[in-house]
Write a protein that holds these residues in place. Structure first.
Motif, short mmCIF file in Angstrom:
data_model
loop_
_atom_site.label_atom_id
_atom_site.label_comp_id
_atom_site.label_asym_id
_atom_site.label_seq_id
_atom_site.Cartn_x
_atom_site.Cartn_y
_atom_site.Cartn_z
N ILE A 7 0.69 -1.04 -0.02
CA ILE A 7 -0.13 0.14 -0.05
C ILE A 7 0.97 1.16 0.17
O ILE A 7 0.70 2.07 -0.88
CB ILE A 7 -0.85 -0.09 1.31
CG1 ILE A 7 -2.05 -1.04 1.06
CG2 ILE A 7 -1.57 1.38 1.28
CD1 ILE A 7 -3.04 -1.12 2.37
N ARG A 97 -4.18 15.57 3.47
CA ARG A 97 -5.13 14.90 4.26
C ARG A 97 -5.59 13.19 4.02
O ARG A 97 -6.46 12.78 4.51
CB ARG A 97 -6.35 15.71 4.52
CG ARG A 97 -6.31 17.03 4.80
CD ARG A 97 -7.68 18.10 5.14
NE ARG A 97 -7.93 17.72 6.43
CZ ARG A 97 -9.35 17.55 6.88
NH1 ARG A 97 -10.26 18.04 6.11
NH2 ARG A 97 -9.75 17.46 7.95
N THR A 98 -4.74 12.90 3.11
CA THR A 98 -4.83 11.28 2.71
C THR A 98 -4.89 10.58 3.85
O THR A 98 -5.34 9.12 3.77
CB THR A 98 -4.07 10.82 1.57
OG1 THR A 98 -2.82 11.69 1.96
CG2 THR A 98 -4.37 11.54 0.32
N ARG A 100 -6.37 11.10 6.59
CA ARG A 100 -7.80 10.64 7.22
C ARG A 100 -8.48 9.85 6.30
O ARG A 100 -9.33 8.94 6.66
CB ARG A 100 -8.20 12.28 6.98
CG ARG A 100 -9.74 12.45 7.54
CD ARG A 100 -10.16 14.02 7.33
NE ARG A 100 -11.37 14.18 7.48
CZ ARG A 100 -12.20 14.35 8.44
NH1 ARG A 100 -11.77 14.62 9.53
NH2 ARG A 100 -13.49 14.86 8.52
N GLN A 101 -8.52 9.92 5.12
CA GLN A 101 -9.18 9.10 4.14
C GLN A 101 -8.75 7.72 4.32
O GLN A 101 -9.52 6.53 4.14
CB GLN A 101 -9.02 9.55 2.54
CG GLN A 101 -9.96 8.87 1.63
CD GLN A 101 -11.28 9.16 2.24
OE1 GLN A 101 -11.97 10.25 2.45
NE2 GLN A 101 -12.26 8.23 1.98
N ASN A 102 -7.57 7.26 4.48
CA ASN A 102 -6.83 6.09 4.66
C ASN A 102 -7.39 5.28 5.92
O ASN A 102 -7.94 4.12 5.72
CB ASN A 102 -5.53 5.86 4.96
CG ASN A 102 -4.58 6.25 3.72
OD1 ASN A 102 -3.39 6.26 3.76
ND2 ASN A 102 -5.15 6.34 2.61
N ILE A 103 -7.73 6.29 6.90
CA ILE A 103 -8.38 5.43 8.17
C ILE A 103 -9.86 5.36 7.80
O ILE A 103 -10.48 4.34 8.10
CB ILE A 103 -8.27 6.63 9.24
CG1 ILE A 103 -6.84 7.13 9.58
CG2 ILE A 103 -8.94 6.13 10.52
CD1 ILE A 103 -5.87 5.90 10.23
N ILE A 104 -10.51 6.34 7.22
CA ILE A 104 -11.95 6.16 6.84
C ILE A 104 -12.02 4.88 6.08
O ILE A 104 -12.86 4.00 6.36
CB ILE A 104 -12.41 7.27 6.33
CG1 ILE A 104 -12.61 8.67 6.97
CG2 ILE A 104 -13.85 7.32 5.56
CD1 ILE A 104 -12.85 9.92 6.42
N ASP A 105 -11.11 4.71 5.17
CA ASP A 105 -11.47 3.49 4.27
C ASP A 105 -11.04 2.22 4.81
O ASP A 105 -11.23 0.93 4.33
CB ASP A 105 -10.37 3.76 3.03
CG ASP A 105 -10.87 4.68 2.10
OD1 ASP A 105 -11.95 4.97 2.07
OD2 ASP A 105 -9.97 5.19 1.49
N GLY A 106 -10.32 2.49 6.32
CA GLY A 106 -10.41 1.07 7.02
C GLY A 106 -9.19 0.57 7.43
O GLY A 106 -8.87 -0.41 7.76
N MET A 107 -7.92 1.53 7.17
CA MET A 107 -6.71 1.10 7.82
C MET A 107 -6.75 1.43 9.36
O MET A 107 -7.62 2.62 9.57
CB MET A 107 -5.69 1.92 7.34
CG MET A 107 -4.96 1.47 6.05
SD MET A 107 -3.75 2.65 5.57
CE MET A 107 -2.36 1.54 5.20
N SER A 108 -6.34 0.79 10.07
CA SER A 108 -6.31 1.36 11.64
C SER A 108 -5.01 2.36 11.89
O SER A 108 -4.18 2.33 10.74
CB SER A 108 -6.15 0.15 12.47
OG SER A 108 -4.93 -0.58 12.48
N ARG A 109 -5.08 3.04 12.65
CA ARG A 109 -3.96 3.88 12.98
C ARG A 109 -2.66 3.28 13.26
O ARG A 109 -1.53 3.58 12.43
CB ARG A 109 -4.04 4.97 14.07
CG ARG A 109 -5.26 5.85 13.91
CD ARG A 109 -5.60 6.27 15.23
NE ARG A 109 -7.00 7.00 14.86
CZ ARG A 109 -7.46 8.17 15.49
NH1 ARG A 109 -6.52 8.95 16.03
NH2 ARG A 109 -8.45 8.65 15.06
N GLU A 111 -1.99 0.25 11.83
CA GLU A 111 -1.71 -0.19 10.45
C GLU A 111 -0.81 0.91 9.43
O GLU A 111 -0.04 0.57 8.71
CB GLU A 111 -2.88 -0.71 9.60
CG GLU A 111 -3.17 -2.07 10.06
CD GLU A 111 -4.50 -2.45 9.38
OE1 GLU A 111 -4.56 -3.80 9.42
OE2 GLU A 111 -5.55 -1.72 9.14
#
Ligand code: ATP
Ligand code: MG
Lengths: 267, 304
Positions: A7, A97-98, A100-109, A111
């Motif tokens: 990723i 701010r990507t 933010r979107q990575n977390i929204i999309d389902g990565m944990s902090r 990860e």
């Protein structure tokens, strides 16, 4: 693990700045390593008497086993280049701010951080392997004779060099996560040496033994400067367990602080 | 019906400011849930907490009856506020990256691009897109993993009227598939058209929660005009009228409960007056929204 690494690499491999910085870094590494001898020759031609006082061909800069430590130390100077790459990579995530979107999309902090740490590991590994290969090639070219196993003394500086790069990249990543802006982070990265130097020079008068425990000092200590041996001074030509331990603890702390910061802040 | 989202006393403070205050909400499967509220009322902050980017100060929530984890988020498609993408990557590469994170099949990418009509531009860098194209890519990305729940925060921001209508159709289509949608928007007639339920927030407090269908219920309002000098007086005499207001050339009659426009019509006819204009006005969501905000009654818990 591979998934997270893929990723992060996906983000970088279509990014021109990444290739430019990586290109400059590895190019300098190779050119720098390969041209040391030419540099000495040029100096002897420019400065009158340089060649006579010290016979340059008698300095075994590129001979096994000297070359291991010589090259590891010199290449260590270039780690700022990769560190800037790491800073750009993490601060971009904040400016765009990507993260933010990575977390929204389902990565944990966790990860998200791990994906950056894995890239750091990969960059450190790539640096180590490149420098090692350069050392083997130039060593074979310049060494008059191969004397095994004597030729391999000092090869243990390569794992130490790996840790040196990884520790510094961890430091850069942590700064990036705390500061979040690329320019400021890079300035801080450069100034951190100065700041540590000022603190160290004060501490030096009272507890000289404490110096080796400073973070940047511990990173520099992994592979000590070798060239003093050519003016007949004693140098440390072994990796010490203590230096590894101190740097490893700092590396852990850098990543742990980054984790804590990421964990508790709103993104 | 199965509960998709359950929020229990969720609170977020930024220093002295309480952005979301002790929020209780439930969203059931298949609902299209509208989140309404003036600017700064805490809609985005609430959605941010639900999607794990804002840490809540207190309270809790659960998705599908389970505590929220990053794994649950992979099954939710969400766009909060602005579209967020890597500007130096193409739309296609951005979606590929997102598919990796969401563990979604790459084969879905052409489908969602088709749906938002971005086909043909997917290999251009994201930073070269127009605002509307960025919004469309964001909606495509939210649909990428065939999500069970879709969260959209002002999805039509910056779209042209055609785009707005298209998004409305997309939302309706997705809702018809039985998917759950949470939609924060300021376009109240859009919300009225697509949503089944809505909640109103004001300064972080829940002011109202209920089905959209209930909005039109209750007292009716009738607009009347007729060629008669004393129409106003006559209308006051009608037993079904609560209040009568004159607006330009028409009278606006607020009906008492149980009375409808046909009763008024018959009354006028019996008096020998034929109305030249008679319209039943249902209360719009917009009107109700403004009333809810004006009332200022905080609703701290909901009846389940
Ligand atoms: N990171 C932050 N730091 C401080 N205050 C914040 C932060 N994020 C939001 N707020 C405040 O929280 C309140 C709610 O903001 P939020 O973005 O949730 O509103 P909103 O309902 O989405 O508004 P809009 O309709 O304008 O999008 C506002 O008063 C805002 O100033
Ligand atoms: Mg908002």
């Amino acid at each position: 693990m591979l998934h997270l690494l893929r990723i992060d690499l996906k983000k970088m491999t279509s990014y021109r700045t990444f290739w430019v910085i990586c290109g400059i870094y590895f190019f300098t590494l190779i050119i720098g390593a390969a041209s040391g001898m030419e540099l000495l020759r040029m100096l002897s031609r420019l400065i009158e008497g340089f060649g006579q006082e010290i016979n340059i061909d008698r300095i075994p800069l590129y001979h096994f086993p000297d070359i291991w430590q010589n090259l590891a130390w010199t290449s260590g100077l270039l780690k700022m280049g990769v560190a800037i790459m790491v800073v750009v990579s993490i601060t971009n995530e904040y400016t765009y701010r990507t993260i933010r979107q990575n977390i929204i999309d389902g990565m944990s902090r966790e990860e998200f951080l791990l994906s950056k740490v894995y890239t750091n590991l990969l960059l450190s590994l790539a640096s180590m392997v490149s420098v090692f290969l350069i050392a083997v090639v130039t060593g074979l070219i310049y060494s008059p004779e191969l004397d095994f196993p004597y030729a391999f003394t000092g090869i243990s500086f390569y794992p130490a060099y790996f840790l040196e790069i990884f520790a510094f990249l961890s430091f850069a990543l942590m700064l990036g996560i705390f500061v979040q802006r690329s320019g400021l982070t890079i300035i801080l990265l450069l100034f951190s040496y100065l700041i540590e130097l000022i603190v160290k020079s004060n501490v030096d008068n009272y507890f000289p033994g404490a110096i080796q425990f400073f973070p940047l000092e511990s990173i520099m200590n992994l592979v000590p400067m070798p060239f003093a041996r050519y003016v007949f001074q004693e140098i440390r030509d072994q990796v010490t367990i203590l230096s590894i331990a101190i740097a490893a603890v700092w590396t852990f702390l850098f990543n742990y602080f980054a984790y804590l910061k990421l964990k508790k802040s709103d993104i | 019906m199965e509960t998709v989202l359950s929020i229990n006393g969720l609170t977020k403070t930024f220093g002295r400011l309480t952005a979301v205050n002790n929020l209780h909400l439930e969203v059931k499967r298949g609902q299209v849930f509208g989140m309404l509220g003036p600017n700064g009322s805490g809609k985005t902050t609430t959605l941010g907490m639900l999607m794990g980017v804002v840490n809540s100060t207190s309270g809790s929530f659960s998705w599908f009856g389970q505590p929220p984890t990053s794994h649950v988020r992979k099954k939710i498609g969400a766009v909060l506020e602005h579209p967020i993408f890597y500007p130096y990557l193409s739309g296609q590469k951005n979606l590929e990256l997102m598919a990796m994170i969401k563990e979604a099949p790459v084969a879905n990418i052409p489908k969602v691009l088709e749906l938002v009509e971005l086909k043909g531009r997917e290999h251009d860098k994201y930073k070269t897109y127009s605002l509307g194209m960025k919004q469309r890519l964001a909606i495509a990305s939210a649909l990428l993993n065939d999500p069970i729940v879709l969260i959209l925060d002002e999805p039509t921001n910056g779209l042209d009227p055609m785009g707005i209508a298209e998004i409305r159709e997309i939302i309706k289509k997705i809702a018809a598939d039985g998917k759950t949608i949470i939609l924060a928007s300021h376009l109240l007639d859009e919300v009225q058209k697509v949503c089944t339920h809505f909640a109103v927030l004001k300064r972080g407090n829940l002011m109202h929660y209920g089905p959209v269908d209930d909005v039109g219920k209750g007292e009716e309002m009738v607009e009347v005009a007729a060629y008669h000098d004393d129409l106003g007086v006559l209308l006051q005499e009608f037993i079904g009228s609560a209040t009568v207001k004159k607006e330009n050339n028409e009278f606006l009659v607020m009906m008492k409960e149980g009375y409808h426009s046909q009763d008024l019509n018959r009354f006028l006819f019996d008096k020998g007056i034929v109305a030249s204009h008679l319209i039943t006005k249902k209360k719009t969501l917009e009107k109700q929204f403004l009333e809810i905000l004006a009332e200022g009654q905080v609703m701290n818990s909901i009846k389940k």
